[in-house]
Scaffold this motif. Sequence first.
Motif, PDB file in Angstrom:
ATOM      1  N   ALA A 249      30.272 -50.652   5.732  1.00  0.00           N
ATOM      2  CA  ALA A 249      29.145 -50.862   6.634  1.00  0.00           C
ATOM      3  C   ALA A 249      29.697 -50.994   8.049  1.00  0.00           C
ATOM      4  O   ALA A 249      30.862 -51.324   8.247  1.00  0.00           O
ATOM      5  N   GLU A 250      28.844 -50.730   9.009  1.00  0.00           N
ATOM      6  CA  GLU A 250      29.170 -50.944  10.411  1.00  0.00           C
ATOM      7  C   GLU A 250      30.502 -50.301  10.818  1.00  0.00           C
ATOM      8  O   GLU A 250      31.341 -50.923  11.464  1.00  0.00           O
ATOM      9  N   ILE A 251      30.708 -49.043  10.435  1.00  0.00           N
ATOM     10  CA  ILE A 251      31.961 -48.359  10.744  1.00  0.00           C
ATOM     11  C   ILE A 251      32.025 -48.056  12.239  1.00  0.00           C
ATOM     12  O   ILE A 251      31.127 -47.436  12.802  1.00  0.00           O
ATOM     13  N   GLU A 252      33.090 -48.539  12.870  1.00  0.00           N
ATOM     14  CA  GLU A 252      33.311 -48.295  14.292  1.00  0.00           C
ATOM     15  C   GLU A 252      34.498 -47.367  14.519  1.00  0.00           C
ATOM     16  O   GLU A 252      34.491 -46.566  15.445  1.00  0.00           O
ATOM     17  N   ASP A 253      35.535 -47.498  13.692  1.00  0.00           N
ATOM     18  CA  ASP A 253      36.738 -46.690  13.851  1.00  0.00           C
ATOM     19  C   ASP A 253      37.329 -46.415  12.476  1.00  0.00           C
ATOM     20  O   ASP A 253      37.828 -47.325  11.811  1.00  0.00           O
ATOM     21  N   ARG A 254      37.273 -45.172  12.034  1.00  0.00           N
ATOM     22  CA  ARG A 254      37.740 -44.820  10.683  1.00  0.00           C
ATOM     23  C   ARG A 254      39.255 -44.996  10.524  1.00  0.00           C
ATOM     24  O   ARG A 254      39.723 -45.317   9.449  1.00  0.00           O
ATOM     25  N   ASP A 255      40.021 -44.770  11.579  1.00  0.00           N
ATOM     26  CA  ASP A 255      41.468 -44.954  11.492  1.00  0.00           C
ATOM     27  C   ASP A 255      41.812 -46.428  11.264  1.00  0.00           C
ATOM     28  O   ASP A 255      42.664 -46.749  10.431  1.00  0.00           O
ATOM     29  N   ASP A 256      41.162 -47.327  12.002  1.00  0.00           N
ATOM     30  CA  ASP A 256      41.400 -48.760  11.805  1.00  0.00           C
ATOM     31  C   ASP A 256      40.946 -49.200  10.418  1.00  0.00           C
ATOM     32  O   ASP A 256      41.592 -50.019   9.769  1.00  0.00           O
ATOM     33  N   LEU A 257      39.834 -48.638   9.958  1.00  0.00           N
ATOM     34  CA  LEU A 257      39.336 -48.965   8.632  1.00  0.00           C
ATOM     35  C   LEU A 257      40.310 -48.489   7.556  1.00  0.00           C
ATOM     36  O   LEU A 257      40.582 -49.198   6.585  1.00  0.00           O
ATOM     37  N   ALA A 258      40.885 -47.304   7.733  1.00  0.00           N
ATOM     38  CA  ALA A 258      41.885 -46.785   6.791  1.00  0.00           C
ATOM     39  C   ALA A 258      43.110 -47.688   6.773  1.00  0.00           C
ATOM     40  O   ALA A 258      43.680 -47.949   5.705  1.00  0.00           O
ATOM     41  N   ASP A 259      43.525 -48.185   7.943  1.00  0.00           N
ATOM     42  CA  ASP A 259      44.651 -49.128   8.000  1.00  0.00           C
ATOM     43  C   ASP A 259      44.332 -50.408   7.240  1.00  0.00           C
ATOM     44  O   ASP A 259      45.185 -50.953   6.538  1.00  0.00           O
ATOM     45  N   ALA A 260      43.103 -50.899   7.359  1.00  0.00           N
ATOM     46  CA  ALA A 260      42.693 -52.113   6.646  1.00  0.00           C
ATOM     47  C   ALA A 260      42.714 -51.886   5.132  1.00  0.00           C
ATOM     48  O   ALA A 260      43.104 -52.771   4.370  1.00  0.00           O
ATOM     49  N   LEU A 261      42.321 -50.694   4.699  1.00  0.00           N
ATOM     50  CA  LEU A 261      42.369 -50.377   3.264  1.00  0.00           C
ATOM     51  C   LEU A 261      43.809 -50.336   2.765  1.00  0.00           C
ATOM     52  O   LEU A 261      44.128 -50.895   1.712  1.00  0.00           O
ATOM     53  N   ARG A 262      44.672 -49.682   3.524  1.00  0.00           N
ATOM     54  CA  ARG A 262      46.086 -49.603   3.116  1.00  0.00           C
ATOM     55  C   ARG A 262      46.721 -50.989   3.081  1.00  0.00           C
ATOM     56  O   ARG A 262      47.534 -51.276   2.197  1.00  0.00           O
ATOM     57  N   ALA A 263      46.344 -51.859   4.008  1.00  0.00           N
ATOM     58  CA  ALA A 263      46.895 -53.220   4.026  1.00  0.00           C
ATOM     59  C   ALA A 263      46.487 -53.998   2.774  1.00  0.00           C
ATOM     60  O   ALA A 263      47.172 -54.934   2.376  1.00  0.00           O
ATOM     61  N   ARG A 264      45.392 -53.587   2.136  1.00  0.00           N
ATOM     62  CA  ARG A 264      44.928 -54.243   0.910  1.00  0.00           C
ATOM     63  C   ARG A 264      45.373 -53.491  -0.341  1.00  0.00           C
ATOM     64  O   ARG A 264      44.923 -53.784  -1.441  1.00  0.00           O
ATOM     65  N   GLY A 265      46.215 -52.481  -0.157  1.00  0.00           N
ATOM     66  CA  GLY A 265      46.728 -51.734  -1.302  1.00  0.00           C
ATOM     67  C   GLY A 265      45.764 -50.687  -1.829  1.00  0.00           C
ATOM     68  O   GLY A 265      45.917 -50.221  -2.953  1.00  0.00           O
ATOM     69  N   LEU A 266      44.774 -50.320  -1.028  1.00  0.00           N
ATOM     70  CA  LEU A 266      43.796 -49.315  -1.436  1.00  0.00           C
ATOM     71  C   LEU A 266      44.064 -48.024  -0.686  1.00  0.00           C
ATOM     72  O   LEU A 266      44.513 -48.034   0.450  1.00  0.00           O
ATOM     73  N   GLY A 267      43.760 -46.910  -1.299  1.00  0.00           N
ATOM     74  CA  GLY A 267      43.953 -45.624  -0.647  1.00  0.00           C
ATOM     75  C   GLY A 267      42.874 -45.354   0.389  1.00  0.00           C
ATOM     76  O   GLY A 267      41.730 -45.763   0.228  1.00  0.00           O
ATOM     77  N   HIS A 268      43.240 -44.656   1.441  1.00  0.00           N
ATOM     78  CA  HIS A 268      42.270 -44.342   2.482  1.00  0.00           C
ATOM     79  C   HIS A 268      41.266 -43.289   2.041  1.00  0.00           C
ATOM     80  O   HIS A 268      40.279 -43.048   2.715  1.00  0.00           O
ATOM     81  N   GLY A 269      41.485 -42.665   0.886  1.00  0.00           N
ATOM     82  CA  GLY A 269      40.537 -41.687   0.352  1.00  0.00           C
ATOM     83  C   GLY A 269      39.179 -42.280   0.049  1.00  0.00           C
ATOM     84  O   GLY A 269      38.179 -41.567  -0.012  1.00  0.00           O
ATOM     85  N   ALA A 270      39.121 -43.599  -0.113  1.00  0.00           N
ATOM     86  CA  ALA A 270      37.844 -44.260  -0.353  1.00  0.00           C
ATOM     87  C   ALA A 270      36.869 -44.010   0.790  1.00  0.00           C
ATOM     88  O   ALA A 270      35.654 -43.984   0.586  1.00  0.00           O
TER      89      ALA A 270
END
Length: 73
Positions: free
Chosen positions: A43-64
């Motif tokens: 929700a409330e996506i502002e920056d997909r690159d930052d969001l992908a970094d947050a996913l990787r920091a949690r051990g999740l793939g950015h493909g989500a």
Amino acid sequence: MTTNEPRTQNDSGTADNYIRVPVSGGTLVYEPRSIGKELVGFAEIEDRDDLADALRARGLGHGALRNLPVMDA
């Protein structure tokens, strides 16, 4: 439902059960499970690159980002 449709309710029919976690770039939306929680959208996506970094920091793939829906806040 396709991944492009906003998801406003979980499978049990209530929107109250979502856990929203604000991160850099947007909000991760989780649904509680009997053990732990499952990422079900964003929700409330502002920056997909930052969001992908947050996913990787949690051990999740950015493909989500391509496979999970953007949900109403």
